[in-house]
Motif scaffolding. Sequence first.
Motif, PDB file in Angstrom:
ATOM      1  N   ARG A   1      -1.618  -0.979 -25.845  1.00 25.09           N
ATOM      2  CA  ARG A   1      -2.237   0.283 -25.509  1.00 25.09           C
ATOM      3  C   ARG A   1      -2.883   0.906 -26.744  1.00 25.09           C
ATOM      4  O   ARG A   1      -3.971   1.444 -26.681  1.00 25.09           O
ATOM      5  CB  ARG A   1      -1.186   1.209 -24.916  1.00 25.09           C
ATOM      6  N   VAL A   2      -2.224   0.822 -27.907  1.00 28.91           N
ATOM      7  CA  VAL A   2      -2.776   1.374 -29.127  1.00 28.91           C
ATOM      8  C   VAL A   2      -4.041   0.637 -29.512  1.00 28.91           C
ATOM      9  O   VAL A   2      -5.068   1.209 -29.840  1.00 28.91           O
ATOM     10  CB  VAL A   2      -1.742   1.279 -30.284  1.00 28.91           C
ATOM     11  N   SER A   3      -3.998  -0.695 -29.451  1.00 29.64           N
ATOM     12  CA  SER A   3      -5.164  -1.498 -29.815  1.00 29.64           C
ATOM     13  C   SER A   3      -6.341  -1.187 -28.929  1.00 29.64           C
ATOM     14  O   SER A   3      -7.472  -1.090 -29.377  1.00 29.64           O
ATOM     15  CB  SER A   3      -4.805  -2.981 -29.738  1.00 29.64           C
ATOM     16  N   LEU A   4      -6.091  -1.010 -27.637  1.00 27.86           N
ATOM     17  CA  LEU A   4      -7.156  -0.680 -26.700  1.00 27.86           C
ATOM     18  C   LEU A   4      -7.792   0.649 -27.060  1.00 27.86           C
ATOM     19  O   LEU A   4      -9.003   0.785 -27.120  1.00 27.86           O
ATOM     20  CB  LEU A   4      -6.595  -0.624 -25.278  1.00 27.86           C
ATOM     21  N   ALA A   5      -6.946   1.630 -27.378  1.00 24.85           N
ATOM     22  CA  ALA A   5      -7.477   2.951 -27.683  1.00 24.85           C
ATOM     23  C   ALA A   5      -8.332   2.915 -28.939  1.00 24.85           C
ATOM     24  O   ALA A   5      -9.326   3.607 -29.056  1.00 24.85           O
ATOM     25  CB  ALA A   5      -6.324   3.953 -27.863  1.00 24.85           C
ATOM     26  N   ILE A   6      -7.914   2.087 -29.905  1.00 26.09           N
ATOM     27  CA  ILE A   6      -8.685   1.955 -31.134  1.00 26.09           C
ATOM     28  C   ILE A   6     -10.066   1.420 -30.837  1.00 26.09           C
ATOM     29  O   ILE A   6     -11.071   1.930 -31.312  1.00 26.09           O
ATOM     30  CB  ILE A   6      -7.947   1.027 -32.124  1.00 26.09           C
ATOM     31  N   VAL A   7     -10.121   0.374 -30.033  1.00 27.35           N
ATOM     32  CA  VAL A   7     -11.418  -0.225 -29.699  1.00 27.35           C
ATOM     33  C   VAL A   7     -12.293   0.772 -28.969  1.00 27.35           C
ATOM     34  O   VAL A   7     -13.476   0.905 -29.239  1.00 27.35           O
ATOM     35  CB  VAL A   7     -11.237  -1.498 -28.852  1.00 27.35           C
ATOM     36  N   LEU A   8     -11.696   1.502 -28.027  1.00 25.75           N
ATOM     37  CA  LEU A   8     -12.475   2.462 -27.242  1.00 25.75           C
ATOM     38  C   LEU A   8     -13.038   3.556 -28.107  1.00 25.75           C
ATOM     39  O   LEU A   8     -14.171   3.994 -27.927  1.00 25.75           O
ATOM     40  CB  LEU A   8     -11.595   3.075 -26.149  1.00 25.75           C
ATOM     41  N   THR A   9     -12.234   4.006 -29.097  1.00 23.94           N
ATOM     42  CA  THR A   9     -12.701   5.082 -29.949  1.00 23.94           C
ATOM     43  C   THR A   9     -13.779   4.612 -30.895  1.00 23.94           C
ATOM     44  O   THR A   9     -14.788   5.271 -31.089  1.00 23.94           O
ATOM     45  CB  THR A   9     -11.519   5.661 -30.763  1.00 23.94           C
ATOM     46  N   SER A  10     -13.584   3.429 -31.488  1.00 27.82           N
ATOM     47  CA  SER A  10     -14.554   2.926 -32.453  1.00 27.82           C
ATOM     48  C   SER A  10     -15.825   2.435 -31.804  1.00 27.82           C
ATOM     49  O   SER A  10     -16.839   2.297 -32.446  1.00 27.82           O
ATOM     50  CB  SER A  10     -13.932   1.798 -33.291  1.00 27.82           C
ATOM     51  N   MET A  11     -15.786   2.143 -30.516  1.00 27.24           N
ATOM     52  CA  MET A  11     -16.980   1.706 -29.788  1.00 27.24           C
ATOM     53  C   MET A  11     -17.232   2.646 -28.625  1.00 27.24           C
ATOM     54  O   MET A  11     -17.417   2.234 -27.493  1.00 27.24           O
ATOM     55  CB  MET A  11     -16.820   0.272 -29.291  1.00 27.24           C
TER      56      MET A  11
ATOM     57  N   THR B   1     -19.603   4.348 -27.624  1.00 23.27           N
ATOM     58  CA  THR B   1     -20.838   4.244 -26.841  1.00 23.27           C
ATOM     59  C   THR B   1     -20.773   3.138 -25.805  1.00 23.27           C
ATOM     60  O   THR B   1     -21.619   3.057 -24.929  1.00 23.27           O
ATOM     61  CB  THR B   1     -22.026   3.963 -27.759  1.00 23.27           C
ATOM     62  N   ILE B   2     -19.760   2.289 -25.908  1.00 23.53           N
ATOM     63  CA  ILE B   2     -19.650   1.165 -24.992  1.00 23.53           C
ATOM     64  C   ILE B   2     -18.634   1.442 -23.900  1.00 23.53           C
ATOM     65  O   ILE B   2     -18.865   1.209 -22.725  1.00 23.53           O
ATOM     66  CB  ILE B   2     -19.252  -0.107 -25.766  1.00 23.53           C
TER      67      ILE B   2
ATOM     68  N   ASP C   1     -20.911 -11.434 -23.318  1.00 19.70           N
ATOM     69  CA  ASP C   1     -20.999 -10.429 -24.370  1.00 19.70           C
ATOM     70  C   ASP C   1     -21.294 -11.070 -25.704  1.00 19.70           C
ATOM     71  O   ASP C   1     -20.953 -12.235 -25.926  1.00 19.70           O
ATOM     72  CB  ASP C   1     -19.678  -9.657 -24.500  1.00 19.70           C
ATOM     73  N   SER C   2     -21.851 -10.306 -26.609  1.00 19.62           N
ATOM     74  CA  SER C   2     -22.026 -10.797 -27.972  1.00 19.62           C
ATOM     75  C   SER C   2     -20.684 -10.737 -28.685  1.00 19.62           C
ATOM     76  O   SER C   2     -19.736 -10.077 -28.234  1.00 19.62           O
ATOM     77  CB  SER C   2     -23.044  -9.944 -28.734  1.00 19.62           C
ATOM     78  N   ILE C   3     -20.607 -11.396 -29.806  1.00 19.25           N
ATOM     79  CA  ILE C   3     -19.365 -11.441 -30.568  1.00 19.25           C
ATOM     80  C   ILE C   3     -18.939 -10.055 -31.047  1.00 19.25           C
ATOM     81  O   ILE C   3     -17.777  -9.832 -31.371  1.00 19.25           O
ATOM     82  CB  ILE C   3     -19.516 -12.396 -31.767  1.00 19.25           C
ATOM     83  N   ALA C   4     -19.880  -9.113 -31.090  1.00 14.81           N
ATOM     84  CA  ALA C   4     -19.549  -7.757 -31.527  1.00 14.81           C
ATOM     85  C   ALA C   4     -18.467  -7.137 -30.657  1.00 14.81           C
ATOM     86  O   ALA C   4     -17.752  -6.231 -31.080  1.00 14.81           O
ATOM     87  CB  ALA C   4     -20.793  -6.876 -31.508  1.00 14.81           C
ATOM     88  N   TYR C   5     -18.327  -7.637 -29.420  1.00  7.73           N
ATOM     89  CA  TYR C   5     -17.332  -7.096 -28.507  1.00  7.73           C
ATOM     90  C   TYR C   5     -16.181  -8.079 -28.319  1.00  7.73           C
ATOM     91  O   TYR C   5     -15.607  -8.203 -27.248  1.00  7.73           O
ATOM     92  CB  TYR C   5     -18.003  -6.759 -27.176  1.00  7.73           C
ATOM     93  N   ALA C   6     -15.841  -8.774 -29.417  1.00  6.49           N
ATOM     94  CA  ALA C   6     -14.839  -9.833 -29.358  1.00  6.49           C
ATOM     95  C   ALA C   6     -13.459  -9.336 -28.948  1.00  6.49           C
ATOM     96  O   ALA C   6     -12.641 -10.088 -28.430  1.00  6.49           O
ATOM     97  CB  ALA C   6     -14.745 -10.533 -30.717  1.00  6.49           C
TER      98      ALA C   6
ATOM     99  N   THR D   1     -11.936  -7.379 -36.430  1.00  8.03           N
ATOM    100  CA  THR D   1     -10.815  -6.516 -36.076  1.00  8.03           C
ATOM    101  C   THR D   1     -11.347  -5.233 -35.438  1.00  8.03           C
ATOM    102  O   THR D   1     -12.542  -4.929 -35.544  1.00  8.03           O
ATOM    103  CB  THR D   1      -9.991  -6.143 -37.320  1.00  8.03           C
ATOM    104  N   PRO D   2     -10.461  -4.449 -34.809  1.00  5.52           N
ATOM    105  CA  PRO D   2     -10.916  -3.175 -34.228  1.00  5.52           C
ATOM    106  C   PRO D   2     -11.478  -2.199 -35.255  1.00  5.52           C
ATOM    107  O   PRO D   2     -12.127  -1.232 -34.894  1.00  5.52           O
ATOM    108  CB  PRO D   2      -9.639  -2.613 -33.586  1.00  5.52           C
ATOM    109  N   TYR D   3     -11.209  -2.460 -36.555  1.00  4.23           N
ATOM    110  CA  TYR D   3     -11.667  -1.541 -37.595  1.00  4.23           C
ATOM    111  C   TYR D   3     -12.932  -2.019 -38.308  1.00  4.23           C
ATOM    112  O   TYR D   3     -13.461  -1.315 -39.170  1.00  4.23           O
ATOM    113  CB  TYR D   3     -10.555  -1.334 -38.640  1.00  4.23           C
ATOM    114  N   ASP D   4     -13.390  -3.215 -37.996  1.00  3.00           N
ATOM    115  CA  ASP D   4     -14.555  -3.754 -38.697  1.00  3.00           C
ATOM    116  C   ASP D   4     -15.785  -2.866 -38.550  1.00  3.00           C
ATOM    117  O   ASP D   4     -16.575  -2.731 -39.489  1.00  3.00           O
ATOM    118  CB  ASP D   4     -14.874  -5.160 -38.164  1.00  3.00           C
ATOM    119  N   THR D   5     -15.948  -2.284 -37.368  1.00  2.00           N
ATOM    120  CA  THR D   5     -17.111  -1.431 -37.125  1.00  2.00           C
ATOM    121  C   THR D   5     -17.151  -0.269 -38.114  1.00  2.00           C
ATOM    122  O   THR D   5     -18.211   0.098 -38.617  1.00  2.00           O
ATOM    123  CB  THR D   5     -17.089  -0.887 -35.690  1.00  2.00           C
ATOM    124  N   ILE D   6     -15.988   0.297 -38.383  1.00  2.00           N
ATOM    125  CA  ILE D   6     -15.910   1.421 -39.320  1.00  2.00           C
ATOM    126  C   ILE D   6     -16.299   0.981 -40.721  1.00  2.00           C
ATOM    127  O   ILE D   6     -17.165   1.578 -41.371  1.00  2.00           O
ATOM    128  CB  ILE D   6     -14.490   2.027 -39.324  1.00  2.00           C
ATOM    129  N   ALA D   7     -15.659  -0.083 -41.205  1.00  2.00           N
ATOM    130  CA  ALA D   7     -15.916  -0.549 -42.567  1.00  2.00           C
ATOM    131  C   ALA D   7     -17.347  -1.046 -42.732  1.00  2.00           C
ATOM    132  O   ALA D   7     -17.975  -0.828 -43.774  1.00  2.00           O
ATOM    133  CB  ALA D   7     -14.922  -1.643 -42.931  1.00  2.00           C
TER     134      ALA D   7
END
Length: 444
Positions: free
Chosen positions: A5-15, A17-18, A112-117, A397-403
């Motif tokens: 659940r935590v991992s999902l929320a991270i992805v949703l927040t960092s992406m 727009t998706i 999907d593209s790899i960006a949504y791995a 990782t779910p944080y790659d978008t940020i970095a």
Amino acid sequence: MIKKRVSLAIVLTSMATIFAACGGGTAQQAANSPDTTGTSTPAPAKSANTGPREITMYTAGGAIDEKTFDSMYGNAIRKKFPDVTVKYIPNGKGSTMADLITAGTTVDVVFDSIAYANTFRDFGIQVDMTPYIKSRGLDLGKFEQTAIDFQRKMGNGAINSLPVWTASAGLFYNKELFDKFGVPYPKDNITWTEVYDLAKRLTRNEGGIQYVGYVTAAGSQANTNQLGLKYIDAKTGKAQIDNDDWTKFMQSIAQFFQITGVDWTAQNSTVAAMRAMFEKERVAAMYTNYSGGTPPDDMKWDVVKVPSYEQAPGVGPQSYPAYLSIASLSKNKELAFDVIAYLVSEEYQLENTKAGRATVLNNKDIIKQYGASMEKFKGKNIAAMFPEKRAPIGDYTPYDTIASGKFAAAFTEVIVNKKDINTALREANEAANKEIEALKQKTK
């Protein structure tokens, strides 16, 4: 379930727009649905399709319209499977992955593209295709192997997705500018040091026009970097873009923008502005493209391999593939896999590659046909856009978008505000970790 659940929320927040307005409840529902891990999927009997001959495909990333979908997939599937009804659901308001899971909508194949791995891993709707691959005798050795290795890594040995096409990459150059200034064209297997020397000779002001030797999308170059550098430390979950390796990598890009003569500003340093310098204004002599794009039809251009680093000779950029996956929401996984198997077959890959979407197969005969149905590719150095050896794909990782975003911002600070690289990357790393930590706290 807490970790999922935590991992999902991270992805949703960092992406954001998706995926929109989705909480841990959908992850819980998805995790409790059939085949969420794929580990218990029984070995299927070949072509043992049951249920309606209907396939629904979905993209969770950037939505494409139905006309584009049909040109890429729909028409080819209907021709190959004339008795199959093909439906398409684009990601959008009311049709996010979370919406579909909540509604119990049937989705058979997701592309999907790899960006949504992280999509399938974090929503828990992945299906391990290994039993299907074995029963159909699909040879994974025919693929470009870094794309398969990435899936094995993401799935801890399982194959939850198969690549369908990837982005070609190359160092494109405007022959007219090289001819104008009497500079020899770049050649395959050129190094970044040699490109820098060319760029210095081509950066000049003639007749009041400022010419630029080389431009690039620094973020894309970093995302697909040839040195295997990773944005996030997998053990700590923190950014690591301020170490010596990333500092040297930044300098390898920034040096081109520190050549005397060009005043870089917030306006002309954007990716769009620099690409326009090459394609529209025709004042940039060289441009690296990592997303499969090519120059306009009316430009006198050609392409060579993406330059290599002395410390990684012959290593090309990472692959940036699009993937096909069976969703656990599917009611006919047999047919779904048959469709996927066709889309990764030599038959489909050949036609798709002719249309300008780079094959994921290691078939040189197909590679030679890249863009064959397009006039602009005739006589061009096509093989250069397919590295013989690619750097391994990063972790995503779910944080790659940020970095990744902070690295790109640091690049702008260096070339526009003349900030030194060490300071820019240190501040970017601190900002990334602050944002990552806030995200972690928010999802606790």
